[in-house]
Design an enzyme around this catalytic site. Structure first.
Site, PDB file in Angstrom:
ATOM      1  N   CYS A   1      -3.454 -12.489  -1.470  1.00  0.00           N
ATOM      2  CA  CYS A   1      -4.368 -11.205  -1.447  1.00  0.00           C
ATOM      3  C   CYS A   1      -5.610 -11.405  -0.969  1.00  0.00           C
ATOM      4  CB  CYS A   1      -4.422  -9.853  -3.401  1.00  0.00           C
ATOM      5  SG  CYS A   1      -4.848 -11.210  -4.549  1.00  0.00           S
TER       6      CYS A   1
ATOM      7  N   ARG B   1       1.133  -1.359  -0.137  1.00  0.00           N
ATOM      8  CA  ARG B   1      -0.087  -0.009  -0.038  1.00  0.00           C
ATOM      9  C   ARG B   1       1.104   1.045  -0.182  1.00  0.00           C
ATOM     10  NH1 ARG B   1      -5.238   0.082   3.850  1.00  0.00           N
ATOM     11  NH2 ARG B   1      -5.576   2.274   3.174  1.00  0.00           N
TER      12      ARG B   1
ATOM     13  N   GLU C   1      -3.953  -2.948  -6.861  1.00  0.00           N
ATOM     14  CA  GLU C   1      -4.380  -4.252  -6.391  1.00  0.00           C
ATOM     15  C   GLU C   1      -3.343  -3.695  -5.099  1.00  0.00           C
ATOM     16  OE1 GLU C   1      -5.249  -7.537  -7.062  1.00  0.00           O
ATOM     17  OE2 GLU C   1      -5.241  -8.471  -5.077  1.00  0.00           O
TER      18      GLU C   1
END
Lengths: 467, 467
Positions: free
Chosen positions: A294, A237, A257
Site C-alpha cells: 500500500c 477502492r 484503506e
C-alpha cells in the site's frame, strides 16, 4: 471436494450457501483444490447474533483476560507457523524468506502482543475524570467489528489475525472476519489458532468468527446492520467505496484503506549528492513484493535537469534487468494491466519493454514518465493506481509546478521528499513540504515510502481516499 | 430595505444573490425588518478561495497568536454584550435573564477562552515522539471548516461564535459560518466582533467569514468542495443527512449533531424514595427553554405500578399548570405539531389538553404516554423527535421490557437512570445500564439530561444519529 465449513459461534459448521470458490496458485495460475463457500445472508445473520452475545460478555470483562487471550492467540500462531507459512506461500506466492516466515509472521504475533499490552495498559480509553463535577468519560467497546482484509498481507493485515482484528479485540469487541478470496486457507488456519486460544483462555465462543465470502449486497447489508459496531476494510477502492456508502447511509463507523500512490519528490541537490544510492533505494522499494505494498512509490516527481535524466536512466536499466515477480492473483494482474493502459492512453511514455514471468500471474516491470504540465492537464487520470510493479515518473519544469502537482493530489498514506545535506534544496523543500503535508498521512524525509517502523508514533493512514 | 452584505475575506461586501429572507419575531410571529441574502455559489467560491489562503497562513502560525485572537474575540463579544443580547432576544424570544445575558453569553466567551487555553497548551495535537525510530506524529490543522449552527443557542453554538467554531479556530483552521436563518442578525453581530478581533490581533482576514444562507444544493456542494477541510453541523436531521451524504461521497469529514430523544429511566425505588422531587426535576428539564434543548428528556421509561402512576399524575398537573412557552420559529412549531401528531397516530395517549401562548410561535405543553409493548411494536415511530415542550412516557411491564426498549433505541446524546439509595433498584440498574450505555454518548445517574458541566470530561456527542 466438498466446501470448507464457516466458523460461527465457536463451531465450524457447514455454510448456508449456494455457491463456492477456489483460490489459485499465483505461481502457476492453476486453481487450488480446496473449495470455500460463498455464504448466504443466513450465515451473516447467525454470526451477528452470536457476536451480539459475545459483545455483551466482552463489555464487562477484565482487560487482563482479553490480553491473555491475545497472547494465547499469538502463541497459537507461532505453534502453527510452519503450516501457516506453507499455506500462505501456496496461496500468495510471497517468498517464505525473507518475508512470510521471518518478517510477516513475527510482525503479526508482535502486533497481537502489542495489542495485549495496550488492553492491559488501558490508555486507549482516554479516561478523563473530573472529581469536582462528578464526571468520568472514556472510550468503550463499540460492538461487533467486521474485518475485510487485503490480498497483500495474509497474516499482518489478515481478517482474523491482522492489525484491524487485533485493535478491535484489544478494545473488547468481537470480530467477524471476511477472508480475502485470494488466501482463504491461510485465513482458515489463523481462525483455527484463534479458536484454540479462545478455548484455552475461556473467552466467549463468538469472539472470533470467520466467513469466506458473501455476495456484494450481503456485504453491504452486513456493514450497515444495526448489530454491527464498526467495520475495518483494506482493499480495492471500488469494493471499499460501496461498503462505505452502505455504512455511511446508516451512520455506522467504517475505516477503510483504499488506495495510495505515495508521491515521492526527489530534489536535484539530493540527486547530485547521492543519485545512484537513491536510484537503488527506489528500485528496491518499487519492486519489493512485486510492488504490491500500500506504500509502493507509485508517483515520483523530479525537476527537469541532467541529474534527473541520469536518475531515470539508472532506474530504467535496473527495472529492465530485474526479473518480473509473481502477482498475488489474476485480478491484481488484470487491474495492473488496465492501470498501465489508462496511464499510457492519457499520454505517459513507457520507458521499459521487459517481459512477464514465464508462468503464473505476472506483468513486466514498468516505468512510465510524463511531464509536469501533461500531468496537470489530467491529474485525476494520472493518479490512477497501478497496484504492482509499475511506477510513474513526473518531470516538472520548476518548483512552482511541483507545488501545483502536490496541490492536485488526492489523499495518500505517505509523501516522501529527498533533499541534499548542504542546504541547496532547502528553499524548494520549504515550499513543497507544507502543501504535501496536507495530502498525506505521513511525511518521510530522505526515505522511500515502504520504510516502516513499529511505534505508537507511526501513523498508517491518510486523507481520503487513502483512508 | 436592502440586503445586508456577507463577510468574505475580511470585508462586508454585497452578496452575489438573487433572493433574500427575513427572520421573524417569535413572540409575535411577525417578520423582522432586516433582509439577509441567499448567496449564490459565487459567494461560496469566493469564501473558499479566501479561506484557502488563510489556512496556509494559519498552518504555520504560532499557537500563541491564535490564542490571543480567541481571547480578543471573547473580549469583543463582551464589549458588544448588550447589543448582542437584545438582538438575540428579538430573534429567538429566549429570555434575557436567566439565559441570554447571564448564562449563554458568559458560557460562549468562556468557551472561546478555553479554546485559547487549549491552543496554547497544545495537547490536542496528541504529539507522539519516538526518538529511537526518528518518528514524530501529531494532529495538525485540517483546512477551512464550514460551521452550520442551530436555532436554539444563538451564541454558544452560533456559527461564528460557538463551540464548533472555537474548536476549529483553536486547531488553526479558518471557518466559514453559515448563519442559522432564525437569527441572522445575532450571527452578524458575532461576526463583527470576530472581525474586530482579527484586526486587533493581525490575523489572516479570512480567518472568520460569514454567509447567511445558500440553496440546499450549494450547501451540499460547499461541504464536498476539495478546498474544505471539514464541516460541523447542528440542526435538523433531514437537512443534516443531506449534507452528510454529500460529504461522505467524497470522503470529507463532517460532524453532525442531528437529533436525540434522551431516554430517562426512572426506577420504582427512586420514585418511592423521592418521587415528588424527581417529578419537579423532570418538569423543569422538560419545559426549560420551551423544551428546545438537544438534551431535552423526550422519552421517559417507567415500570408499571402505583409509584409510576403517582409520578405521571404529578408531572401531568404541572405540565397543565405551566404556561406554554414561545418557540424559536414557525418551523419549530410546525415540526413539533407534526411530531406530536405522528406519536398520537401511532397510538400514544395525550395526557394533557392545555393551550398555546396567545400570540407568537407556540404549542401547548404536551405529555404523551404509551405502554412498553406498544412502543416495541413500532420503536422507530415512537422515537420520532418532537423538539419542544412535549415528552413521551413509556410504561413497561417489567425490567426485561425496559432492556428490550433500551436495545431498540437509536443513538442518543444522553441516557439517564434514577435509582434509589437503598439498593432496591440495583438489580434492575445492573441489567438496564449496560444496554443503555451502548446507545448513548453519556450516562447520567439521578440527573436529568439537561444537566451539563463544562469540563474536559464532559462528552457531548453520541452514537448516530445523535452525532
Amino acid at each position: 471436494m466438498s466446501c470448507h465449513p464457516v466458523l460461527i459461534d465457536g463451531q465450524w459448521r457447514p455454510a448456508v450457501s449456494s455457491s463456492s470458490f477456489n483460490a489459485s496458485n499465483p505461481q502457476t495460475g492453476a486453481s487450488l483444490d480446496e473449495s470455500y463457500p460463498v455464504s448466504d445472508w443466513a450465515d451473516c445473520d447467525a454470526a451477528l447474533e452470536a457476536a451480539t452475545v459475545a459483545a455483551r460478555q466482552l463489555r464487562s470483562m477484565a482487560p487482563e483476560r482479553i490480553a491473555d487471550f491475545l497472547e494465547a492467540f499469538a502463541d497459537q500462531i507461532e505453534k502453527q507457523a510452519e503450516a501457516l507459512v506453507e499455506m500462505a506461500h501456496l496461496e500468495t506466492a510471497l517468498p517464505t524468506s525473507p518475508r512470510l516466515a521471518d518478517v510477516e509472521l513475527p510482525r503479526t504475533t508482535n502486533q497481537l502482543r502489542l495489542a495485549a499490552a495496550a488492553a492491559r495498559e488501558g490508555s486507549w480509553m482516554a479516561a478523563n475524570i473530573d472529581t469536582q463535577a462528578g464526571l468520568r468519560s472514556h472510550f468503550a467497546p463499540i460492538g461487533p467489528v467486521c474485518v475485510f482484509g487485503p490480498n497483500n498481507f495474509p497474516f499482518a493485515f489478515g481478517s482474523v489475525s491482522g492489525g484491524d482484528a487485533a485493535a478491535a479485540l484489544a478494545a473488547g469487541n468481537p470480530i467477524i472476519g471476511k477472508a480475502n478470496s485470494s488466501h482463504p486457507g491461510t485465513t482458515r488456519l489463523c481462525a483455527e489458532a484463534a479458536i484454540a486460544a479462545i478455548e484455552a483462555t475461556d473467552m466467549p465462543r463468538a469472539t472470533v468468527q470467520l466467513l469466506y465470502r458473501t455476495s456484494h449486497s450481503d456485504g453491504e447489508r452486513l456493514v450497515a446492520d444495526p448489530r454491527v459496531g464498526a467495520t475495518g476494510y483494506t482493499g480495492s477502492r471500488g469494493a471499499g467505496l460501496k461498503l462505505k456508502a452502505a455504512a455511511d447511509a446508516v451512520g455506522k463507523p467504517i475505516y477503510l484503506e483504499l488506495s495510495s500512490i505515495n508521491p515521492v519528490v526527489i530534489l536535484p541537490g539530493a540527486l547530485r549528492e547521492r543519485g545512484a544510492d537513491i536510484a537503488q533505494d527506489f528500485v528496491v522499494s518499487g519492486l519489493m513484493g512485486t510492488g504490491q505494498f500500500c506504500t509502493n512509490p507509485g508517483v515520483t516527481i523530479l525537476l527537469e535537469g541532467s541529474e534527473s535524466e541520469t536518475f531515470v536512466e539508472q532506474v530504467r536499466s535496473k527495472y529492465a534487468e530485474a526479473p518480473a515477480g509473481i502477482l498475488l492473483s489474476k485480478s491484481v494482474e488484470s487491474s495492473l494491466t488496465a492501470g498501465i493502459e489508462t496511464l499510457v492512453a492519457a499520454g505517459a511514455n513507457s520507458l521499459t519493454s521487459g517481459t512477464a514471468a514465464a508462468s503464473g500471474f505476472s506483468c513486466p516491470n514498468t516505468l512510465l514518465s510524463v511531464s509536469g504540465s501533461e500531468f496537470l492537464k489530467a491529474p485525476e487520470t494520472f493518479q490512477t493506481e497501478a497496484f504492482g510493479n509499475c511506477s510513474l515518473i513526473v518531470v516538472a519544469q520548476d518548483v512552482d509546478e511541483v507545488v501545483a502537482i502536490a496541490a492536485s493530489l488526492e489523499g495518500n498514506l505517505t509523501g516522501c521528499i529527498y533533499s541534499d545535506t548542504q542546504g541547496s534544496d532547502d528553499d524548494a523543500y520549504d515550499r513543497i513540504a507544507p502543501e504535501l503535508r496536507t495530502k498525506v498521512g505521513r511525511i518521510l524525509n530522505d526515505k522511500m515510502p515502504t520504510c516502516f517502523s513499529f511505534s505508537p508514533a507511526m501513523n498508517h493512514g491518510g486523507p481520503f481516499p487513502a483512508t
